[in-house]
Design a protein around this motif. Structure first.
Motif, PDB file in Angstrom:
ATOM      1  N   SER A   3       0.596  -1.300   0.111  1.00  0.00           N
ATOM      2  CA  SER A   3      -0.009  -0.155   0.255  1.00  0.00           C
ATOM      3  C   SER A   3       0.799   1.613   0.533  1.00  0.00           C
ATOM      4  CB  SER A   3      -1.257   0.056   1.112  1.00  0.00           C
ATOM      5  OG  SER A   3       0.015   0.046   2.722  1.00  0.00           O
ATOM      6  N   GLY A   4       2.339   1.539   0.285  1.00  0.00           N
ATOM      7  CA  GLY A   4       2.599   2.229   0.245  1.00  0.00           C
ATOM      8  C   GLY A   4       3.189   2.995   1.046  1.00  0.00           C
ATOM      9  N   LEU A   5       3.574   2.814   2.297  1.00  0.00           N
ATOM     10  CA  LEU A   5       3.302   2.886   3.450  1.00  0.00           C
ATOM     11  C   LEU A   5       4.643   2.501   4.279  1.00  0.00           C
ATOM     12  CD1 LEU A   5      -0.267   2.080   5.279  1.00  0.00           C
ATOM     13  CD2 LEU A   5       0.181   4.901   4.119  1.00  0.00           C
ATOM     14  N   ILE A   6       5.480   1.407   3.924  1.00  0.00           N
ATOM     15  CA  ILE A   6       6.259   1.109   3.979  1.00  0.00           C
ATOM     16  C   ILE A   6       7.081   0.622   3.113  1.00  0.00           C
ATOM     17  CG2 ILE A   6       5.860   0.755   6.942  1.00  0.00           C
ATOM     18  CD1 ILE A   6       5.982  -2.375   6.013  1.00  0.00           C
ATOM     19  N   GLU A   7       8.832   0.623   3.198  1.00  0.00           N
ATOM     20  CA  GLU A   7       9.385   0.353   2.391  1.00  0.00           C
ATOM     21  C   GLU A   7      10.373  -0.732   3.369  1.00  0.00           C
ATOM     22  OE1 GLU A   7      12.977   2.702  -0.123  1.00  0.00           O
ATOM     23  OE2 GLU A   7      11.194   2.424  -0.692  1.00  0.00           O
ATOM     24  N   SER A   8      11.084  -2.238   2.704  1.00  0.00           N
ATOM     25  CA  SER A   8      12.042  -2.880   3.633  1.00  0.00           C
ATOM     26  C   SER A   8      13.033  -2.943   2.581  1.00  0.00           C
ATOM     27  CB  SER A   8      11.285  -4.209   3.424  1.00  0.00           C
ATOM     28  OG  SER A   8      10.526  -4.189   3.842  1.00  0.00           O
ATOM     29  N   ARG A   9      14.367  -2.395   3.636  1.00  0.00           N
ATOM     30  CA  ARG A   9      15.531  -2.399   2.421  1.00  0.00           C
ATOM     31  C   ARG A   9      16.803  -3.023   2.956  1.00  0.00           C
ATOM     32  NH1 ARG A   9      15.867   4.691   3.436  1.00  0.00           N
ATOM     33  NH2 ARG A   9      13.681   4.694   1.887  1.00  0.00           N
ATOM     34  N   ARG A  10      17.114  -3.973   2.269  1.00  0.00           N
ATOM     35  CA  ARG A  10      18.413  -4.748   2.222  1.00  0.00           C
ATOM     36  C   ARG A  10      19.400  -3.983   3.766  1.00  0.00           C
ATOM     37  NH1 ARG A  10      17.726  -9.300   2.129  1.00  0.00           N
ATOM     38  NH2 ARG A  10      16.523 -10.483   0.031  1.00  0.00           N
ATOM     39  N   ARG A  11      19.078  -4.518   4.865  1.00  0.00           N
ATOM     40  CA  ARG A  11      20.845  -4.021   5.713  1.00  0.00           C
ATOM     41  C   ARG A  11      20.024  -2.560   6.386  1.00  0.00           C
ATOM     42  NH1 ARG A  11      25.567  -5.593   1.796  1.00  0.00           N
ATOM     43  NH2 ARG A  11      26.233  -7.593   2.852  1.00  0.00           N
ATOM     44  N   ASN A  12      19.253  -2.017   5.776  1.00  0.00           N
ATOM     45  CA  ASN A  12      18.344  -0.909   6.795  1.00  0.00           C
ATOM     46  C   ASN A  12      17.351  -0.781   7.633  1.00  0.00           C
ATOM     47  OD1 ASN A  12      20.755   0.821   6.311  1.00  0.00           O
ATOM     48  ND2 ASN A  12      19.501   1.134   3.757  1.00  0.00           N
ATOM     49  N   GLY A  13      16.255  -2.213   7.322  1.00  0.00           N
ATOM     50  CA  GLY A  13      15.561  -2.698   7.820  1.00  0.00           C
ATOM     51  C   GLY A  13      14.408  -1.920   7.507  1.00  0.00           C
ATOM     52  N   THR A  14      13.345  -2.004   7.573  1.00  0.00           N
ATOM     53  CA  THR A  14      11.924  -1.187   7.322  1.00  0.00           C
ATOM     54  C   THR A  14      11.812  -0.601   8.515  1.00  0.00           C
ATOM     55  OG1 THR A  14      11.145  -3.877   7.195  1.00  0.00           O
ATOM     56  CG2 THR A  14       9.591  -2.122   7.397  1.00  0.00           C
ATOM     57  N   ILE A  15      11.093   0.626   6.540  1.00  0.00           N
ATOM     58  CA  ILE A  15      11.402   1.290   7.515  1.00  0.00           C
ATOM     59  C   ILE A  15      10.115   2.434   6.541  1.00  0.00           C
ATOM     60  CG2 ILE A  15      13.989   2.953   7.615  1.00  0.00           C
ATOM     61  CD1 ILE A  15      12.980   4.036   4.516  1.00  0.00           C
ATOM     62  N   VAL A  16       8.965   3.487   7.298  1.00  0.00           N
ATOM     63  CA  VAL A  16       8.149   4.128   7.422  1.00  0.00           C
ATOM     64  C   VAL A  16       8.045   5.654   6.299  1.00  0.00           C
ATOM     65  CG1 VAL A  16       5.925   6.069   7.681  1.00  0.00           C
ATOM     66  CG2 VAL A  16       7.056   3.708   9.533  1.00  0.00           C
ATOM     67  N   VAL A  17       7.463   4.915   4.679  1.00  0.00           N
ATOM     68  CA  VAL A  17       7.856   5.891   3.029  1.00  0.00           C
ATOM     69  C   VAL A  17       6.873   7.169   4.085  1.00  0.00           C
ATOM     70  CG1 VAL A  17       9.275   4.543   2.205  1.00  0.00           C
ATOM     71  CG2 VAL A  17       6.556   4.968   2.323  1.00  0.00           C
ATOM     72  N   GLY A  18       6.051   6.942   4.680  1.00  0.00           N
ATOM     73  CA  GLY A  18       4.469   8.101   4.900  1.00  0.00           C
ATOM     74  C   GLY A  18       3.956   7.735   3.797  1.00  0.00           C
ATOM     75  N   PRO A  19       2.076   8.341   4.403  1.00  0.00           N
ATOM     76  CA  PRO A  19       1.412   8.080   3.750  1.00  0.00           C
ATOM     77  C   PRO A  19       1.430   8.767   2.535  1.00  0.00           C
ATOM     78  CG  PRO A  19       0.593   9.777   5.450  1.00  0.00           C
ATOM     79  CD  PRO A  19       1.882   9.203   5.422  1.00  0.00           C
ATOM     80  N   PRO A  20       0.412   7.439   1.554  1.00  0.00           N
ATOM     81  CA  PRO A  20      -0.348   8.380   0.493  1.00  0.00           C
ATOM     82  C   PRO A  20      -0.314   9.293  -0.287  1.00  0.00           C
ATOM     83  CG  PRO A  20      -0.843   5.509   0.561  1.00  0.00           C
ATOM     84  CD  PRO A  20      -0.218   6.190   1.394  1.00  0.00           C
ATOM     85  N   GLY A  21       0.085  10.131  -0.728  1.00  0.00           N
ATOM     86  CA  GLY A  21      -1.283  11.120  -1.200  1.00  0.00           C
ATOM     87  C   GLY A  21      -0.712  12.659  -0.167  1.00  0.00           C
ATOM     88  N   ALA A  22      -0.171  12.651   0.757  1.00  0.00           N
ATOM     89  CA  ALA A  22      -0.346  13.409   1.892  1.00  0.00           C
ATOM     90  C   ALA A  22       1.387  14.119   1.538  1.00  0.00           C
ATOM     91  CB  ALA A  22       0.394  13.137   3.065  1.00  0.00           C
ATOM     92  N   PRO A  23       0.797  15.999   1.012  1.00  0.00           N
ATOM     93  CA  PRO A  23       2.106  16.622   0.429  1.00  0.00           C
ATOM     94  C   PRO A  23       3.183  15.974   1.499  1.00  0.00           C
ATOM     95  CG  PRO A  23       0.389  17.572   1.374  1.00  0.00           C
ATOM     96  CD  PRO A  23      -0.488  16.531   1.949  1.00  0.00           C
ATOM     97  N   HIS A  24       4.097  16.045   1.055  1.00  0.00           N
ATOM     98  CA  HIS A  24       6.072  16.010   1.716  1.00  0.00           C
ATOM     99  C   HIS A  24       6.098  17.157   2.854  1.00  0.00           C
ATOM    100  CE1 HIS A  24       9.700  14.590   1.426  1.00  0.00           C
ATOM    101  NE2 HIS A  24      10.499  15.922   1.886  1.00  0.00           N
ATOM    102  N   GLY A  25       6.410  16.049   3.697  1.00  0.00           N
ATOM    103  CA  GLY A  25       6.608  16.517   5.426  1.00  0.00           C
ATOM    104  C   GLY A  25       4.973  16.771   6.548  1.00  0.00           C
ATOM    105  N   VAL A  26       3.855  16.783   5.300  1.00  0.00           N
ATOM    106  CA  VAL A  26       3.031  16.537   6.209  1.00  0.00           C
ATOM    107  C   VAL A  26       2.039  15.560   6.599  1.00  0.00           C
ATOM    108  CG1 VAL A  26       0.812  17.774   6.104  1.00  0.00           C
ATOM    109  CG2 VAL A  26       2.390  19.401   5.281  1.00  0.00           C
ATOM    110  N   ALA A  27       3.216  14.966   7.196  1.00  0.00           N
ATOM    111  CA  ALA A  27       2.202  13.482   7.590  1.00  0.00           C
ATOM    112  C   ALA A  27       0.822  13.143   7.960  1.00  0.00           C
ATOM    113  CB  ALA A  27       3.523  12.650   8.589  1.00  0.00           C
ATOM    114  N   GLY A  28       0.968  13.956   8.720  1.00  0.00           N
ATOM    115  CA  GLY A  28      -0.947  13.888   9.731  1.00  0.00           C
ATOM    116  C   GLY A  28      -1.504  14.721   9.360  1.00  0.00           C
ATOM    117  N   GLY A  29      -1.537  14.908   7.957  1.00  0.00           N
ATOM    118  CA  GLY A  29      -3.028  15.408   6.812  1.00  0.00           C
ATOM    119  C   GLY A  29      -3.370  17.052   7.910  1.00  0.00           C
ATOM    120  N   ASP A  30      -4.517  17.002   7.245  1.00  0.00           N
ATOM    121  CA  ASP A  30      -4.971  18.444   8.181  1.00  0.00           C
ATOM    122  C   ASP A  30      -5.280  18.534  10.125  1.00  0.00           C
ATOM    123  OD1 ASP A  30      -7.929  19.952   7.731  1.00  0.00           O
ATOM    124  OD2 ASP A  30      -6.557  21.193   6.979  1.00  0.00           O
ATOM    125  N   ALA A  31      -4.661  19.640   9.668  1.00  0.00           N
ATOM    126  CA  ALA A  31      -4.497  20.058  11.450  1.00  0.00           C
ATOM    127  C   ALA A  31      -5.815  20.362  11.538  1.00  0.00           C
ATOM    128  CB  ALA A  31      -3.520  21.488  11.615  1.00  0.00           C
TER     129      ALA A  31
END
Length: 130
Positions: free
Chosen positions: A65-93
């Motif tokens: 669903s595009g929320l996380i990414e598994s990277r070899r040797r770096n583990g699994t990281i959050v890439v953020g919610p799809p469609g959210a503006p860059h740097g605005v993970a929480g959506g509208d205040a």
């Protein structure tokens, strides 16, 4: 991290789906922002007392669903919610503030969290039907 993820084995929702939903929600509200590292499949499974395959399935669905990414040797990281503006993970205040008010009101009324989620899900479904 695992303190935020819990399982209710009496819940008819499969454990992998409970994990997926909880992590998805934590990402959507910005608790887990882009770049946050998730525990390894094995460590989260051990913490929750379940099979590693269960956690792996939840992670796989989150990755699809595009929320996380598994990277070899770096583990699994959050890439953020799809469609959210860059740097605005929480959506509208304003929406987040309204959700906070809803949660406080429900708790003051003695409504359990799982019941509140079911109520919101039911209202969303009924509002989507013509």
């Amino acid at each position: 991290m695992t303190a935020r993820v819990t399982l209710d084995l009496s819940d008819p929702v499969p454990p992998y789906e409970q994990i997926r939903r909880q992590l998805s929600s934590l990402i959507a509200v910005g608790v887990l922002g882009p770049g946050s590292r998730l525990p390894t499949v094995r460590s989260l499974a051990a913490d929750l007392g379940i099979a590693a395959g269960t956690v792996a399935r939840a992670y796989k669905e989150l990755e699809q669903s595009g929320l996380i990414e598994s990277r070899r040797r770096n583990g699994t990281i959050v890439v953020g919610p799809p469609g959210a503006p860059h740097g605005v993970a929480g959506g509208d205040a304003a929406v987040m503030a309204a959700v906070d008010v809803l949660i406080r009101s429900a708790r003051e009324a003695g409504i359990r969290d799982d019941t509140l989620i079911d109520l919101v899900r039911g209202r969303l479904t009924s509002k989507l039907d013509p």
